[in-house]
Design an enzyme around this catalytic site. Structure first.
Site, PDB file in Angstrom:
ATOM      1  N   GLN A  16      21.330 -43.838 -16.822  1.00 52.94           N
ATOM      2  CA  GLN A  16      21.629 -42.399 -16.888  1.00 52.94           C
ATOM      3  C   GLN A  16      22.751 -41.909 -15.983  1.00 52.94           C
ATOM      4  O   GLN A  16      23.601 -41.128 -16.406  1.00 52.94           O
ATOM      5  CB  GLN A  16      20.359 -41.593 -16.565  1.00 52.94           C
ATOM      6  N   GLU A 138      16.066 -42.742 -10.331  1.00 56.35           N
ATOM      7  CA  GLU A 138      15.979 -41.288 -10.132  1.00 56.35           C
ATOM      8  C   GLU A 138      15.011 -40.850  -9.016  1.00 56.35           C
ATOM      9  O   GLU A 138      15.400 -40.216  -8.052  1.00 56.35           O
ATOM     10  CB  GLU A 138      15.552 -40.659 -11.466  1.00 56.35           C
ATOM     11  N   ASP A 167      20.054 -38.833 -10.897  1.00 59.94           N
ATOM     12  CA  ASP A 167      20.914 -39.507 -11.870  1.00 59.94           C
ATOM     13  C   ASP A 167      22.026 -38.587 -12.367  1.00 59.94           C
ATOM     14  O   ASP A 167      23.203 -38.793 -12.087  1.00 59.94           O
ATOM     15  CB  ASP A 167      20.079 -39.983 -13.070  1.00 59.94           C
ATOM     16  N   GLY A 246      16.737 -18.810  -1.041  1.00 60.40           N
ATOM     17  CA  GLY A 246      17.709 -17.861  -0.496  1.00 60.40           C
ATOM     18  C   GLY A 246      17.106 -16.873   0.481  1.00 60.40           C
ATOM     19  O   GLY A 246      17.812 -16.035   1.035  1.00 60.40           O
ATOM     20  N   GLY A 247      15.793 -16.934   0.701  1.00 58.07           N
ATOM     21  CA  GLY A 247      15.198 -16.075   1.716  1.00 58.07           C
ATOM     22  C   GLY A 247      14.575 -14.802   1.168  1.00 58.07           C
ATOM     23  O   GLY A 247      13.858 -14.106   1.867  1.00 58.07           O
TER      24      GLY A 247
END
Ligand code: COA
Length: 419
Positions: A16, A138, A167, A246-247
């Site tokens: 992959q 993976e 991958d 992001g908080g």
């Protein structure tokens, strides 16, 4: 004209990670020549087979727009053909196990001697160091790159994600490295070696968690639900459930139908800037000014109560109704879309993000098209090659074999069933 018209890629990739990279290059117009072991080919051709006798979706969905040559690179005649391909191509891309290319006799030093302009692009599991010789897949990369330790719920085990960040994520990184090296070659005239390690790529995608690891030294991570629940932090970044990286406080909440539909959920973010609108939408207008609720900081220890109240509201709507109601107010919500729903979204076919591809042995199938859109380079997705479909064509039209020389190569067995 396509962006990468005239660029020839010697595609020695398999499974992959590498194939996702060369597929993108093919979509942007490069001539991608996939080298496969005679009679065997890329192992994915026969993995997760759904239509007996046909190439699997695993293979077809990762190898569009390529040509296939069956070539035994360990046979002396095969090596000669490979040398001619290296001379002819701009980039050699590979994701063999560490050392495999060297064992074939094609070290970076040798490749440079054959063609000083060529770019050698490699994916390995780990960069130089104690794990450099490991074969990696993976989920190994997801674990070694820090993703698994930060995914899942605090009271559960580490989790891998469905998105193939090890991958396909590394394939994307390598692809950027290749086009950057091609750009530099315009000025220097020289090729170079480009490597992308799967551990590094996963870590790059988990960058915000390394940010949080360092912030721990300054105190608890106040935006994590764990903080509001009064649970102390340990030495390492914990798993944060569905908290947003992001908080801004966010959760996955049930929507109408959740009892029977495993995907009747929405992501809901109580972004500070739209808090007042959230209060109006869910029917709690007094929370806008109520002490303990009015500011983000005050709300930290009440997030469970607040999201439980929002969920009371989302459970009265479908996930798409939630989106329709919240979008005009700029309240960020994300319906949990199933792969079935995505496959049925005609809008995605209109943009080429999903495509229906005809195939001679398996019939029409759905594939994910090119996710990157260039206004001056339209992508036409064409089917993946059958094993060795272009062996003869590549030998003659790319490498100039003809007459007895061509017959000799074919007779040697180095190129499999060429004709
Ligand atoms: N002709 C002759 N031999 C060929 C050949 C060809 N056209 N193509 C491949 N081979 C040989 C290789 O030279 C190698 O031989 P060697 O072991 O004698 O050196 C052999 O096939 C197997 O290659 P290998 O890469 O070791 O395959 P594998 O199936 O054992 O391992 C991976 C698969 C993915 C684990 C391994 O390739 C790897 O770690 N790759 C780097 C990381 C990576 O990309 N992982 C994710 C894949 S999605």
């Amino acid at each position: 004209m396509k962006a990468l018209d005239g660029i020839k890629i010697l595609d020695f990739t398999h499974v992959q990670s590498g194939p996702t990279c060369t597929q993108l290059l093919a979509w942007f117009g490069a001539d991608v020549i996939k080298v496969e072991r005679p009679g065997v080919g890329d192992a994915t051709r026969k993995q997760l087979v759904d239509v007996p006798g046909a190439d699997s979706l695993y293979f077809t969905m990762l190898n569009h727009n390529k040509r296939s040559i069956e070539l035994n690179s360990k046979n002396p005649v095969g090596k000669e053909v490979l040398i001619r391909l290296i001379k002819e191509c701009d980039v050699l891309v590979e994701n063999f196990a560490p050392g495999a290319l060297d064992r074939m006799g094609f070290s970076w030093e040798n490749i440079q001697k054959i063609n000083p302009r060529i770019i050698l692009a490699s994916i390995k599991g780990f960069g130089p160091g104690k794990y450099q010789d490991c074969k990696v897949y993976e989920n190994v990369a997801q674990c070694a790159g820090g993703s698994a330790s930060t995914t899942g719920f605090r009271d559960g085990p580490p989790l891998v994600t469905g998105a193939q960040i090890g991958d396909s994520g590394t394939g994307l990184h390598l692809c950027l490295g290749i086009v950057t090296a091609l750009f530099q070659r315009e000025k220097t005239g020289r090729g170079q070696k480009v490597t992308a390690a799967m551990q590094d790529s996963v870590l790059n995608l988990a960058r915000v968690k390394m940010r949080d690891q360092q912030r721990l030294a300054a105190g608890p991570l106040t935006e994590y639900s764990q903080f509001g629940e009064g649970i102390p932090f340990g030495e390492a970044v914990p798993r944060a459930g569905n908290d947003s990286g992001g908080g801004q406080p966010g959760r996955i909440l049930k929507c109408k139908g959740w009892e029977t539909d495993p995907n009747a959920y929405t992501y809901f973010i109580t972004q500070a800037a739209v808090w007042e609108k959230v209060c109006d939408v869910i029917g709690e207008p007094e929370w806008k000014t109520k002490p303990g609720y009015a500011t983000p900081k005050e709300r930290l220890d009440k997030l469970n109560e607040i999201f439980a109240r929002i969920e009371q509201w989302t459970m009265t709507k479908t996930k798409l109704e939630v989106m329709e109601i919240c979008n005009p107010h700029d309240i960020p919500v994300g319906p949990i879309l199933s792969m079935k729903e995505i496959a049925e979204d005609e809008g995605l076919y209109a943009t080429g993000t999903l495509v229906r591809v005809p195939h001679p042995t398996r019939g029409e199938y759905i594939s994910v098209g090119c996710p990157i859109k260039l206004s001056d380079c339209e992508v036409e997705v064409t089917r993946s090659p059958l094993l060795g479909e272009h062996t003869h064509e590549i030998l003659s039209s790319v490498l100039g074999y003809s007459g007895k020389e061509l017959d000799d190569v074919i007779a040697s067995g180095a190129v499999g069933e060429a004709r």
